[in-house]
Scaffold this motif. Structure first.
Motif, mmCIF file in Angstrom:
data_model
loop_
_atom_site.group_PDB
_atom_site.id
_atom_site.type_symbol
_atom_site.label_atom_id
_atom_site.label_comp_id
_atom_site.label_asym_id
_atom_site.label_seq_id
_atom_site.Cartn_x
_atom_site.Cartn_y
_atom_site.Cartn_z
ATOM 1 N N SER A 35 0.852 -1.186 0.000
ATOM 2 C CA SER A 35 0.000 0.000 0.000
ATOM 3 C C SER A 35 0.883 1.230 0.000
ATOM 4 O O SER A 35 2.059 1.169 0.380
ATOM 5 C CB SER A 35 -0.943 0.011 1.208
ATOM 6 O OG SER A 35 -0.219 0.154 2.408
ATOM 7 N N LEU A 90 -2.526 -1.235 -3.125
ATOM 8 C CA LEU A 90 -3.545 -0.298 -2.651
ATOM 9 C C LEU A 90 -2.962 1.108 -2.621
ATOM 10 O O LEU A 90 -1.934 1.333 -1.982
ATOM 11 C CB LEU A 90 -3.999 -0.665 -1.241
ATOM 12 C CG LEU A 90 -5.183 -1.601 -1.094
ATOM 13 C CD1 LEU A 90 -5.494 -1.794 0.388
ATOM 14 C CD2 LEU A 90 -6.408 -1.090 -1.811
ATOM 15 N N HIS A 92 -3.707 4.963 -1.551
ATOM 16 C CA HIS A 92 -4.587 5.874 -0.821
ATOM 17 C C HIS A 92 -4.948 7.044 -1.737
ATOM 18 O O HIS A 92 -4.127 7.494 -2.543
ATOM 19 C CB HIS A 92 -3.888 6.384 0.446
ATOM 20 C CG HIS A 92 -4.781 7.148 1.361
ATOM 21 N ND1 HIS A 92 -5.120 8.465 1.119
ATOM 22 C CD2 HIS A 92 -5.416 6.792 2.505
ATOM 23 C CE1 HIS A 92 -5.922 8.892 2.089
ATOM 24 N NE2 HIS A 92 -6.116 7.886 2.945
ATOM 25 N N CYS A 122 -8.041 3.573 -2.311
ATOM 26 C CA CYS A 122 -8.701 3.341 -1.032
ATOM 27 C C CYS A 122 -8.679 4.594 -0.166
ATOM 28 O O CYS A 122 -8.029 5.587 -0.502
ATOM 29 C CB CYS A 122 -8.049 2.178 -0.295
ATOM 30 S SG CYS A 122 -6.374 2.557 0.281
ATOM 31 N N THR A 126 -9.589 1.889 5.102
ATOM 32 C CA THR A 126 -9.184 0.616 4.487
ATOM 33 C C THR A 126 -7.778 0.241 4.917
ATOM 34 O O THR A 126 -7.511 -0.907 5.287
ATOM 35 C CB THR A 126 -9.255 0.717 2.952
ATOM 36 O OG1 THR A 126 -10.558 1.124 2.568
ATOM 37 C CG2 THR A 126 -8.921 -0.607 2.294
ATOM 38 N N ILE A 140 -10.850 -7.960 0.811
ATOM 39 C CA ILE A 140 -10.649 -6.945 -0.228
ATOM 40 C C ILE A 140 -10.567 -7.601 -1.602
ATOM 41 O O ILE A 140 -11.201 -7.144 -2.560
ATOM 42 C CB ILE A 140 -9.384 -6.114 0.061
ATOM 43 C CG1 ILE A 140 -9.644 -5.179 1.248
ATOM 44 C CG2 ILE A 140 -8.960 -5.314 -1.163
ATOM 45 C CD1 ILE A 140 -8.421 -4.443 1.745
ATOM 46 N N ILE A 176 -11.946 1.440 -2.692
ATOM 47 C CA ILE A 176 -12.427 0.721 -1.510
ATOM 48 C C ILE A 176 -12.602 1.701 -0.359
ATOM 49 O O ILE A 176 -11.678 2.433 -0.011
ATOM 50 C CB ILE A 176 -11.433 -0.380 -1.093
ATOM 51 C CG1 ILE A 176 -11.159 -1.314 -2.255
ATOM 52 C CG2 ILE A 176 -11.955 -1.159 0.100
ATOM 53 C CD1 ILE A 176 -9.984 -2.211 -2.072
ATOM 54 N N CYS A 177 -13.783 1.694 0.211
ATOM 55 C CA CYS A 177 -14.088 2.518 1.374
ATOM 56 C C CYS A 177 -14.142 1.597 2.586
ATOM 57 O O CYS A 177 -14.881 0.621 2.592
ATOM 58 C CB CYS A 177 -15.424 3.232 1.167
ATOM 59 S SG CYS A 177 -15.896 4.272 2.533
ATOM 60 N N GLY A 178 -13.354 1.918 3.624
ATOM 61 C CA GLY A 178 -13.229 1.007 4.759
ATOM 62 C C GLY A 178 -13.941 1.458 6.008
ATOM 63 O O GLY A 178 -13.323 1.585 7.053
ATOM 64 N N LEU A 182 -16.401 -3.024 4.321
ATOM 65 C CA LEU A 182 -15.640 -2.658 3.135
ATOM 66 C C LEU A 182 -16.568 -2.578 1.929
ATOM 67 O O LEU A 182 -17.269 -3.540 1.622
ATOM 68 C CB LEU A 182 -14.531 -3.681 2.871
ATOM 69 C CG LEU A 182 -13.379 -3.721 3.867
ATOM 70 C CD1 LEU A 182 -12.504 -4.934 3.619
ATOM 71 C CD2 LEU A 182 -12.546 -2.453 3.789
ATOM 72 N N VAL A 184 -16.891 -1.367 -2.249
ATOM 73 C CA VAL A 184 -16.107 -1.074 -3.445
ATOM 74 C C VAL A 184 -16.991 -0.410 -4.490
ATOM 75 O O VAL A 184 -18.099 -0.862 -4.760
ATOM 76 C CB VAL A 184 -15.489 -2.367 -4.037
ATOM 77 C CG1 VAL A 184 -14.693 -2.055 -5.294
ATOM 78 C CG2 VAL A 184 -14.601 -3.051 -3.013
#
Length: 196
Positions: A35, A90, A92, A122, A126, A140, A176-178, A182, A184
């Protein structure tokens, strides 16, 4: 008798070199996910090694690019780093403009990366959840596959993102929203012609 001894002496180095190869494979640190986010004004790449533990390991490396982060990781933190089984990258949302095109272009020209690694954007939630449990990483991946079934045109792996950039056309990638769960969705990048 001397012929048997000669054959034995020829076979022994071969079997010993096989043991050394096996030892190298056993000690390799296989990176499963990466990430990247912007923290305190600088990019930070997080390498998640493959583990059988429920709690993920995470190695944070501040660097201006994935290429530099990989170099620093191998030199200082993870000497036997392997990216051959990388499954997920991933990014951000606060780092998209800094790394999306450059890093995707970099890994697309390197044979050391898995050719099927997923790419997703994300939020901070996430990334926080990624550090809590290895099950989140599996979740995920399942959500990304579900996203592709709902959005067949979405670019899910880095080669499709790279090809879309190369063609200069608009394309969509998963986001992706955590939060509590989760979720998508798909985010569209405008074509380079529209930007230029």
């Amino acid at each position: 008798m001397s012929k048997k001894l000669l054959v034995l002496l020829l076979i022994l180095p071969l079997s010993m070199s096989g043991c050394k190869s096996n030892r190298r494979i056993e000690t390799a640190t296989v990176i499963e996910n990466i990430s990247v986010q912007r923290l305190g004004g600088q990019l930070v790449y997080t390498f998640y090694p493959l583990t059988d533990s429920e709690t993920p390991e995470a190695v944070d490396i501040p660097a201006p690019s994935l290429e530099e982060a990989q170099r620093l990781a191998q030199k200082q933190y993870i000497p036997n780093l392997s990216l051959a089984k990388l499954e997920l990258i991933l990014i951000h949302k606060n780092a998209v403009s800094d790394v999306m095109q450059g890093d995707i272009g970099y890994i697309s020209t390197r044979a050391s990366f898995s050719p099927v690694a997923y790419v997703a954007l994300c939020d901070g939630g996430t990334l926080k959840r990624m550090r809590e449990s290895t099950r989140v990483q599996r979740t995920i991946e399942n959500r990304l596959l579900l996203c592709r079934s709902h959005h067949p045109d979405v670019c899910l792996d880095y080669l499709s993102v790279y090809n879309s950039y190369a063609r200069g056309c608009c394309f969509s990638v998963p986001f992706i929203c955590g939060g509590d769960e989760l979720k998508v969705s798909a985010v569209t990048f405008p074509s380079q012609k529209e930007n230029g």
